[in-house]
Design an enzyme around this catalytic site. Sequence first.
Site, PDB file in Angstrom:
ATOM      1  CG  HIS A 117      83.738  47.686  34.342  1.00 15.27           C
ATOM      2  ND1 HIS A 117      84.768  48.533  34.673  1.00 15.27           N
ATOM      3  CD2 HIS A 117      82.671  48.079  35.079  1.00 15.27           C
ATOM      4  CE1 HIS A 117      84.354  49.396  35.583  1.00 15.27           C
ATOM      5  NE2 HIS A 117      83.083  49.151  35.847  1.00 15.27           N
TER       6      HIS A 117
ATOM      7  CB  SER B 218      82.338  47.693  38.546  1.00 11.90           C
ATOM      8  OG  SER B 218      81.481  47.758  39.663  1.00 11.90           O
TER       9      SER B 218
ATOM     10  CE  LYS C 231      83.068  52.475  34.059  1.00 12.09           C
ATOM     11  NZ  LYS C 231      83.343  53.692  34.814  1.00 12.09           N
TER      12      LYS C 231
HETATM   13  C1  LIG Z   1      79.078  48.947  36.009  1.00 13.22           C
HETATM   14  C2  LIG Z   1      79.092  50.433  35.888  1.00 13.22           C
HETATM   15  N1  LIG Z   1      78.032  51.051  35.347  1.00 13.22           N
HETATM   16  C3  LIG Z   1      77.989  52.382  35.207  1.00 13.22           C
HETATM   17  C4  LIG Z   1      79.033  53.182  35.630  1.00 13.22           C
HETATM   18  C5  LIG Z   1      78.934  54.662  35.503  1.00 13.22           C
HETATM   19  O1  LIG Z   1      79.661  55.115  34.408  1.00 13.22           O
HETATM   20  P1  LIG Z   1      80.287  56.567  34.365  1.00 13.22           P
HETATM   21  O2  LIG Z   1      81.493  56.561  35.225  1.00 13.22           O
HETATM   22  O3  LIG Z   1      80.588  56.774  32.927  1.00 13.22           O
HETATM   23  O4  LIG Z   1      79.253  57.513  34.879  1.00 13.22           O
HETATM   24  C6  LIG Z   1      80.162  52.584  36.167  1.00 13.22           C
HETATM   25  C7  LIG Z   1      81.322  53.421  36.536  1.00 13.22           C
HETATM   26  O5  LIG Z   1      81.808  53.513  37.589  1.00 13.22           O
HETATM   27  C8  LIG Z   1      80.189  51.182  36.341  1.00 13.22           C
HETATM   28  O6  LIG Z   1      81.233  50.575  36.905  1.00 13.22           O
END
Ligand SMILES: Cc1ncc(COP(=O)(O)O)c(C=O)c1O
Length: 384
Positions: A206, A178, A235
């Site tokens: 992502h 991310s 996203k």
């Molecule tokens: C790699 C990754 N996993 C999980 C999440 C968590 O997702 P959410 O924002 O839908 O709670 C994020 C979000 O920031 C992320 O970047």
Amino acid sequence: MKLDWLKEELTGIKNKGLYRRFSIIESAQTPRIIRGGKELILLSSNNYLGLTTHPEVKKAAIKAVEDYGSGAGGSRLTTGNIGLYESLEERIARFKDTEDALVFSTGYMANIGIISAIMNIGDLILSDELNHASIIDGCRLSRADVKIYTHGDASCIEKILRTSKHRKKLIVTDGVFSMDGDIAPLPEIVELGEKYDAMVMVDDAHATGVLGKHCRGTCDYFNIEVDINMGTLSKALASMGGYAAGNEELIDFLSNRARSFIYSTALPPPAIAAAKAAIDIVEKENPAKKLWQNVAVYKKGLTDMGMVINSQTQIIPIMTGEARTTMEAAAELERLGVFAQGIRPPTVPEGKGRIRTSLMATHSGQDIMDALDAIMVIKEKFNL
Ligand SMILES: Cc1ncc(COP(=O)(O)O)c(C=O)c1O
């Protein structure tokens, strides 16, 4: 008196340049936003395909409110399981090419719920050192032994697995990282999973909707399968929520054991409908095609100005180093008309601050050119 320690802690955070403030945006997540009354190019959103404002997505969300109201009114196992859910899960499973899927209220809750349900004391989790915080928290909640392996290093994974005597093992990794935009070496990881009888879980937050021949994510990109496909609806899929996709037993087990699934209210109807509409658009219109064209133009612009790019995707960090420089550079970028988030520890390691830029399919050529001009100015000013 009892709360005096909070003031001291906050002062410490401020002194280290790590104090965080909310950024207020006064418009939708479009390529140009309004912030502080000023128009800015948005260069940091996870709305990669621009679908949060797609007419079909908005129409589906509005219809869901009209048909079902604004909230779910209960958890999935009580009164919150409206029919829309079943069709979204069926849609996700079809999209991800798995037997079944289960939707959680956020991606964060999906990760903590999945990992803590399937792993326990006496088990072993191998986790990439740059995995998302929600994976780290899931590992902690599970109480399993956790070994952190060097970022993207399959040989490090193998070294750990070779000597493990644990009964149950899990290798877990972000698909697309991310904060760096690089892709996990999934084929090697899957091979090691087979060789050492370790389950493989990929977090495709992502990658879902953007990566691979069918835009299904990292497994689609490499044309391989993993045991647990986790992803978000928040996203590229323009909504809210997370999911686990995999075989029927996995989904059945998680429905019965994942605490963040069981003990939390179901997603509101418009979020479910919007995510489903977004998947339909990903398959029908392939908006990712335009995203990858934009990524190519943007990356070329950055490399032409002498920047080294390690990202393979739409997330492209501009490395700034120290926390203070990071925030000053991000503020300067904003003065120049571009909004992109400065990222500091603990989200990234000490000294590895960055401005996390990301592209959207809806950025125009002019948006990208204007953004590159502004980046050129901060590159010179901060010696990046
Ligand atoms: C790699 C990754 N996993 C999980 C999440 C968590 O997702 P959410 O924002 O839908 O709670 C994020 C979000 O920031 C992320 O970047």
